[in-house]
Design a protein around this motif. Structure first.
Motif, short mmCIF file in Angstrom:
data_model
loop_
_atom_site.label_atom_id
_atom_site.label_comp_id
_atom_site.label_asym_id
_atom_site.label_seq_id
_atom_site.Cartn_x
_atom_site.Cartn_y
_atom_site.Cartn_z
N HIS A 84 -13.24 -4.85 2.82
CA HIS A 84 -12.47 -3.61 1.93
C HIS A 84 -13.11 -3.13 0.78
O HIS A 84 -12.80 -2.37 0.15
CB HIS A 84 -11.02 -3.89 1.64
N SER A 125 -2.84 -6.06 5.41
CA SER A 125 -1.69 -5.13 4.63
C SER A 125 -2.10 -4.81 3.37
O SER A 125 -1.52 -3.61 3.13
CB SER A 125 -0.32 -5.94 4.86
N GLY A 184 -5.61 -2.85 2.84
CA GLY A 184 -6.05 -1.62 3.76
C GLY A 184 -4.92 -0.68 4.03
O GLY A 184 -5.04 0.28 4.73
N SER A 185 -3.84 -0.78 3.00
CA SER A 185 -2.96 0.43 2.93
C SER A 185 -2.31 0.51 1.48
O SER A 185 -2.43 -0.52 0.95
CB SER A 185 -2.08 0.24 4.30
N ASP A 186 -1.36 1.49 1.66
CA ASP A 186 -0.47 1.76 0.40
C ASP A 186 0.86 1.39 0.47
O ASP A 186 1.69 1.90 -0.37
CB ASP A 186 -0.70 2.94 -0.45
N SER A 187 1.12 1.00 1.89
CA SER A 187 2.49 0.80 2.16
C SER A 187 3.32 -0.31 1.23
O SER A 187 2.63 -1.26 0.66
CB SER A 187 2.75 0.22 3.71
N ARG A 222 -6.47 -3.09 -4.89
CA ARG A 222 -6.28 -1.84 -4.01
C ARG A 222 -5.96 -0.83 -5.05
O ARG A 222 -6.41 0.37 -4.56
CB ARG A 222 -5.25 -2.10 -2.86
N ARG A 277 3.89 2.45 -4.98
CA ARG A 277 3.97 1.44 -4.26
C ARG A 277 4.73 0.16 -4.80
O ARG A 277 4.29 -0.03 -6.14
CB ARG A 277 2.55 0.84 -3.89
#
Length: 230
Positions: free
Chosen positions: A27, A48, A51-54, A76, A220
């Motif tokens: 990443h 998770s 790799g994402s902003d969830s 992140r 987030r």
């Protein structure tokens, strides 16, 4: 909240451990962990979180390395969000008690110093008046606090100086989130709702060309617990 729920009780579906350096490198990130491999819980969550902003909630046993998951979310947040040598976004870690906040501040101040990430504890024990708290928030990257203290700061969010403080918060880390079901949980619940309201207000202002157009576009939440019930 729209949450991705990751639940562990010795799950046989957890993949085996993976090399921490290699996982971060996938990443485009680096961090000096004091271990070589992510354990099974961490390996299951790493993609998770990086790799994402969830928003994510993780329930896993005590001693399973959940603090590392919060570090991953912080990495992140700050990736690609530096301008003129400073981070444009902020993270807030909310600890259930002051002792844990102090412990985390000491730990992360040392861990994140090589990356130029500033850490500040705001619990009400060592700081002065309200204006001093604001200055600490303005000048730091990771704010470590308690539900009650951050509640007292954000209640005045419509004031211009408070707006300046909170508009760049892009990540809120909730430790021991099972406290939502206890008496003190009302404060934590109010904080989450208020921060979502603040973010919506900033987004509306930004879309109309207001001065908050440069605020964090996404908020987030990463919540962890060892004793969360269904």
């Amino acid at each position: 909240l729209k949450l991705q729920f990751l639940y562990f009780i010795g799950s046989p579906n957890c993949r085996s451990m993976c090399n921490a350096k290699e996982a971060l490198s996938r990443h485009g990130m680096e961090f000096n962990f004091n271990f070589t491999d992510f354990n099974k819980v961490q390996a299951r969550c790493v993609d998770s979180l990086l790799g994402s902003d969830s928003s994510v909630v993780v329930s896993a046993p005590a001693g399973s390395g959940k603090t590392v998951l919060m570090v991953l979310a912080i990495l992140r947040l700050f990736k690609g969000n530096r301008s003129n040598g400073r981070n444009r976004l902020k993270a807030v870690y909310i600890a259930p008690i002051k002792a844990l906040a102090y412990e985390k501040a000491c730990e992360w101040e040392k861990d994140f110093a090589p990356l130029g990430i500033r850490v500040q504890s705001i619990t009400g024990d060592t700081e002065g008046e309200h204006e001093d708290h604001i200055q600490h928030i303005l000048s730091t990257d990771i704010i470590i606090t308690t539900p009650e203290k951050f509640d007292s700061v954000t209640r005045r969010w419509r004031e211009a100086v408070i707006t300046t403080c909170v508009r760049d918060i892009g990540l809120i880390l909730l430790d021991e989130v099972h406290l939502l079901a206890e008496r003190r949980g009302t404060v934590l619940e109010a904080l989450v709702s208020r921060m979502k309201t603040i973010r919506s207000a900033h987004q509306r202002s930004g879309s109309s060309g207001g001065r908050e157009a440069h605020a964090a576009s996404h908020l987030r939440f990463v919540a962890i617990s060892a004793t969360m019930s269904n």
